[in-house]
Design a protein around this motif. Structure first.
Motif, PDB file in Angstrom:
ATOM      1  N   GLN A 154       0.877  -1.165   0.157  1.00 22.49           N
ATOM      2  CA  GLN A 154      -0.074  -0.070  -0.053  1.00 22.49           C
ATOM      3  C   GLN A 154       0.907   1.138   0.140  1.00 22.49           C
ATOM      4  N   VAL A 155       0.525   2.095  -0.970  1.00 24.61           N
ATOM      5  CA  VAL A 155       1.291   3.436  -1.071  1.00 24.61           C
ATOM      6  C   VAL A 155       0.835   4.426  -0.176  1.00 24.61           C
ATOM      7  N   GLN A 156       1.640   4.883   0.661  1.00 24.19           N
ATOM      8  CA  GLN A 156       1.573   6.148   1.601  1.00 24.19           C
ATOM      9  C   GLN A 156       2.436   7.048   1.433  1.00 24.19           C
ATOM     10  N   LEU A 157       2.033   8.237   1.727  1.00 28.44           N
ATOM     11  CA  LEU A 157       2.751   9.363   1.881  1.00 28.44           C
ATOM     12  C   LEU A 157       2.857  10.266   2.922  1.00 28.44           C
ATOM     13  N   VAL A 158       3.602  10.477   3.896  1.00 23.54           N
ATOM     14  CA  VAL A 158       3.600  10.842   5.195  1.00 23.54           C
ATOM     15  C   VAL A 158       4.417  12.275   5.364  1.00 23.54           C
ATOM     16  N   GLU A 159       3.787  13.281   5.530  1.00 20.12           N
ATOM     17  CA  GLU A 159       4.325  14.633   5.516  1.00 20.12           C
ATOM     18  C   GLU A 159       4.580  14.720   7.154  1.00 20.12           C
ATOM     19  N   SER A 160       5.768  15.616   7.623  1.00 22.04           N
ATOM     20  CA  SER A 160       5.995  16.306   8.736  1.00 22.04           C
ATOM     21  C   SER A 160       6.950  17.275   8.554  1.00 22.04           C
ATOM     22  N   GLY A 161       7.086  18.216   9.604  1.00 23.02           N
ATOM     23  CA  GLY A 161       7.928  19.372   9.680  1.00 23.02           C
ATOM     24  C   GLY A 161       6.872  20.393   9.721  1.00 23.02           C
ATOM     25  N   GLY A 162       5.845  20.465   9.831  1.00 27.32           N
ATOM     26  CA  GLY A 162       5.023  21.679   9.758  1.00 27.32           C
ATOM     27  C   GLY A 162       5.112  22.377  11.176  1.00 27.32           C
ATOM     28  N   GLY A 163       4.495  23.511  11.506  1.00 26.21           N
ATOM     29  CA  GLY A 163       4.318  24.159  12.739  1.00 26.21           C
ATOM     30  C   GLY A 163       4.271  25.623  12.722  1.00 26.21           C
ATOM     31  N   SER A 164       4.455  26.154  13.728  1.00 26.53           N
ATOM     32  CA  SER A 164       4.081  27.733  13.714  1.00 26.53           C
ATOM     33  C   SER A 164       5.446  28.523  13.612  1.00 26.53           C
ATOM     34  N   VAL A 165       5.457  29.516  13.168  1.00 32.41           N
ATOM     35  CA  VAL A 165       6.723  30.294  13.064  1.00 32.41           C
ATOM     36  C   VAL A 165       6.546  31.688  12.693  1.00 32.41           C
ATOM     37  N   GLN A 166       7.244  32.745  12.894  1.00 28.92           N
ATOM     38  CA  GLN A 166       7.025  33.971  12.965  1.00 28.92           C
ATOM     39  C   GLN A 166       7.567  34.435  11.356  1.00 28.92           C
ATOM     40  N   PRO A 167       6.861  35.320  10.948  1.00 29.52           N
ATOM     41  CA  PRO A 167       7.323  35.963   9.674  1.00 29.52           C
ATOM     42  C   PRO A 167       9.008  36.009   9.623  1.00 29.52           C
ATOM     43  N   GLY A 168       9.297  35.738   8.295  1.00 28.34           N
ATOM     44  CA  GLY A 168      10.742  35.756   8.263  1.00 28.34           C
ATOM     45  C   GLY A 168      11.427  34.439   8.576  1.00 28.34           C
ATOM     46  N   GLY A 169      10.748  33.622   9.438  1.00 32.49           N
ATOM     47  CA  GLY A 169      11.301  32.222   9.645  1.00 32.49           C
ATOM     48  C   GLY A 169      11.223  31.404   8.811  1.00 32.49           C
ATOM     49  N   SER A 170      11.977  29.898   9.238  1.00 30.00           N
ATOM     50  CA  SER A 170      11.943  29.061   8.177  1.00 30.00           C
ATOM     51  C   SER A 170      11.409  27.604   8.812  1.00 30.00           C
ATOM     52  N   LEU A 171      11.223  26.889   7.899  1.00 28.79           N
ATOM     53  CA  LEU A 171      10.663  25.510   8.143  1.00 28.79           C
ATOM     54  C   LEU A 171      11.114  24.705   7.162  1.00 28.79           C
ATOM     55  N   ARG A 172      11.233  23.256   7.445  1.00 29.15           N
ATOM     56  CA  ARG A 172      11.545  22.141   6.346  1.00 29.15           C
ATOM     57  C   ARG A 172      10.596  21.084   6.723  1.00 29.15           C
ATOM     58  N   LEU A 173       9.809  20.964   5.521  1.00 26.77           N
ATOM     59  CA  LEU A 173       8.872  19.763   5.439  1.00 26.77           C
ATOM     60  C   LEU A 173       9.661  18.679   4.699  1.00 26.77           C
ATOM     61  N   SER A 174       8.923  17.349   5.230  1.00 27.48           N
ATOM     62  CA  SER A 174       9.530  16.261   4.615  1.00 27.48           C
ATOM     63  C   SER A 174       8.043  15.252   4.212  1.00 27.48           C
ATOM     64  N   CYS A 175       8.557  14.642   3.442  1.00 26.70           N
ATOM     65  CA  CYS A 175       7.465  13.878   2.747  1.00 26.70           C
ATOM     66  C   CYS A 175       8.202  12.301   2.697  1.00 26.70           C
ATOM     67  N   THR A 176       7.856  11.362   3.272  1.00 28.30           N
ATOM     68  CA  THR A 176       8.418  10.092   3.066  1.00 28.30           C
ATOM     69  C   THR A 176       7.279   8.961   2.458  1.00 28.30           C
ATOM     70  N   ALA A 177       7.565   8.474   1.509  1.00 21.86           N
ATOM     71  CA  ALA A 177       6.895   7.461   0.880  1.00 21.86           C
ATOM     72  C   ALA A 177       7.230   5.899   1.266  1.00 21.86           C
ATOM     73  N   SER A 178       6.228   5.221   1.572  1.00 22.74           N
ATOM     74  CA  SER A 178       6.295   4.096   1.867  1.00 22.74           C
ATOM     75  C   SER A 178       5.425   3.250   0.880  1.00 22.74           C
ATOM     76  N   GLY A 179       5.604   1.785   0.774  1.00 20.66           N
ATOM     77  CA  GLY A 179       4.948   0.793  -0.151  1.00 20.66           C
ATOM     78  C   GLY A 179       5.345   1.110  -1.577  1.00 20.66           C
ATOM     79  N   PHE A 180       6.415   2.028  -1.844  1.00 23.25           N
ATOM     80  CA  PHE A 180       6.696   2.399  -3.311  1.00 23.25           C
ATOM     81  C   PHE A 180       8.248   3.262  -3.338  1.00 23.25           C
ATOM     82  N   ASP A 181       8.913   2.736  -4.222  1.00 30.50           N
ATOM     83  CA  ASP A 181      10.161   3.421  -4.554  1.00 30.50           C
ATOM     84  C   ASP A 181       9.939   4.687  -5.547  1.00 30.50           C
ATOM     85  N   ILE A 182      10.076   5.856  -4.888  1.00 28.98           N
ATOM     86  CA  ILE A 182       9.932   7.108  -5.670  1.00 28.98           C
ATOM     87  C   ILE A 182      10.978   7.208  -6.515  1.00 28.98           C
ATOM     88  N   ASN A 183      12.138   6.550  -6.701  1.00 30.27           N
ATOM     89  CA  ASN A 183      13.111   6.734  -7.831  1.00 30.27           C
ATOM     90  C   ASN A 183      12.306   6.552  -9.141  1.00 30.27           C
TER      91      ASN A 183
END
Length: 114
Positions: A1-30
């Protein structure tokens, strides 16, 4: 079963930074392209960025120069580095992959507020 799971969101002030990740399972993204979309309250879901299997990237005008998409095929993961965040970047961010049919992650909330 293919799943995509995001992480890394949150609250930040203007000018700030975040890094989101998306990891796939059940499938090779290559060999496949992946995208990040976002949906703000009361607005339609919009394409933010895409990365092809060969690493070619595309950005919406709204995020060009501030966001960077990348991928690590060994980790089956795509990233979205978001810098100089603005209030209008507040949205739920979704990972997307099209492999015959569409696959979406569950989304991760990004809130930019002072």
């Amino acid at each position: 079963q293919v799943q995509l799971v995001e992480s890394g969101g949150g609250s930040v002030q203007p000018g700030g930074s975040l890094r989101l990740s998306c990891t796939a399972s059940g499938f090779d993204i290559n060999g496949f392209g992946l995208s990040w979309y976002r949906q703000a309250p009361g607005k339609q879901r919009e394409l933010v960025s895409t990365i092809t299997s060969g690493g070619i990237t595309h950005y919406s005008e709204a995020v060009q120069g501030r966001f960077t998409i990348s991928r690590d095929n060994a980790l089956n993961t795509v990233y979205l580095q978001m810098n100089n965040l603005k209030g209008e970047d507040t949205a739920v961010y979704y990972c997307h992959m099209l492999v015959g049919i569409e696959y979406w992650g569950q989304g991760t909330q990004v809130t930019v507020a002072s």
